[in-house]
Design an enzyme around this catalytic site. Sequence first.
Site, short mmCIF file in Angstrom:
data_model
loop_
_atom_site.label_atom_id
_atom_site.label_comp_id
_atom_site.label_asym_id
_atom_site.label_seq_id
_atom_site.Cartn_x
_atom_site.Cartn_y
_atom_site.Cartn_z
N GLU A 38 0.83 -1.22 0.00
CA GLU A 38 0.00 0.00 0.00
C GLU A 38 0.86 1.27 0.00
OE1 GLU A 38 -3.12 0.73 -0.53
OE2 GLU A 38 -3.56 -1.39 -0.85
N TYR A 120 -6.26 8.03 3.33
CA TYR A 120 -6.53 7.05 2.27
C TYR A 120 -5.86 5.71 2.59
CZ TYR A 120 -5.65 4.15 -1.63
OH TYR A 120 -5.54 3.03 -2.40
N ASP A 138 -9.16 6.78 -3.20
CA ASP A 138 -8.04 7.32 -3.97
C ASP A 138 -8.57 7.92 -5.27
OD1 ASP A 138 -8.65 5.17 -5.53
OD2 ASP A 138 -6.57 4.48 -5.75
#
Length: 361
Positions: A38, A120, A138
């Site tokens: 991520e 996010y 996102d």
Amino acid sequence: MARSKSSLTQVLLSWYSQNGRQLPWRKTKDPYAIWISEIMLQQTRAEVVIPYYERFLQAFPTVQALAQAPLDTVLRLWEGLGYYSRARNLHRAAKQIVRHGGTFPRDAKEWKELPGIGPYTAAALAAIVNGQDAIALDANLLRVGARLFGERGIVTSPVVRKRIERRFLELLPPGKAGTFNQALMDLGATVCLPRNPRCEACPLRRFCVAQATGQQEKIPVRARRRVRPHKQFIAAVLQDERGRLLLVRQADRGIWGGLWTLPYVEARSWREARPKLEAITGTRMKRTAGRSPYSITHTFTHFTATYTAIPAIPTTRVRHGRWVRPEQPNLAVPVPHRKLLQAFSRGGFGAIPHARTPSNP
Ligand code: SF4
């Protein structure tokens, strides 16, 4: 209405089970590996991330291994991926996790307490790692949401973001946040593209307001872009008698914190740059007679930059930096400076046919 929402979710999840991208971080449930993926995926496409992710996990298979590694080694593995603060924050966060017994966060709030994790990424990790009902909004999800719901406000405004998030949360099947988010991410990355969305191949077309009203190209609505400023940098190419070049280490912050670069400063001319370059290297210097400067232009997210490398000779002892072979510096060097080193190692700047000489070096 409730039935149409749930059937939208079913259609999306069934499309994902057939068409979802096979990405290495989706084959694991290890929070460490998912966390690494991520962070690498911030501002970076999945195809670019894959080889970095694999190399990184091979070098640091556990959070303990990452925490114990020297920052320089971490930065070297990150070289070329850009946004180096991500690597520095990962390293700091790994130390923090290890200090707390190696336990990973349990929800978005705890993820956000780690360095380098904004709303996010926290939502993405909470959804994928912890199964928390969260939406990782996102750019892909914002675009898909804006089109799907026919959102005509400026898509990056907090009000519109909140509205899209709320609509997605209504559709989210409880306990399946990871799959739901990944399905939307894949739809945005492969079908609902920024330009020329492939509506004919989209599983959600019968639910989509933008498609029904022919607004796909007009949505999402964006604020007018400011013109990207341009910056000029001058770098000194100092060479020793063995053909090695001098690199200096950047302080541990800023875009290249902890990386090694040619000594460089923001300046428009050699005259302006030289005193600052002398302060950085701790040496007096003069331009090498008969050698051309060499320029490259690099685009960053918020500006473009021209780096003009100027061959120079130290006239006093060099106090700061490290001499390296330009073809193999064995240090973490950001892309523009690596390009300058490569250009130099291909034969010096004078020999490069496309070298651009700035008008006011
Ligand atoms: S129908 Fe077209 S605009 Fe709507 S979500 Fe699908 S690809 Fe995007």
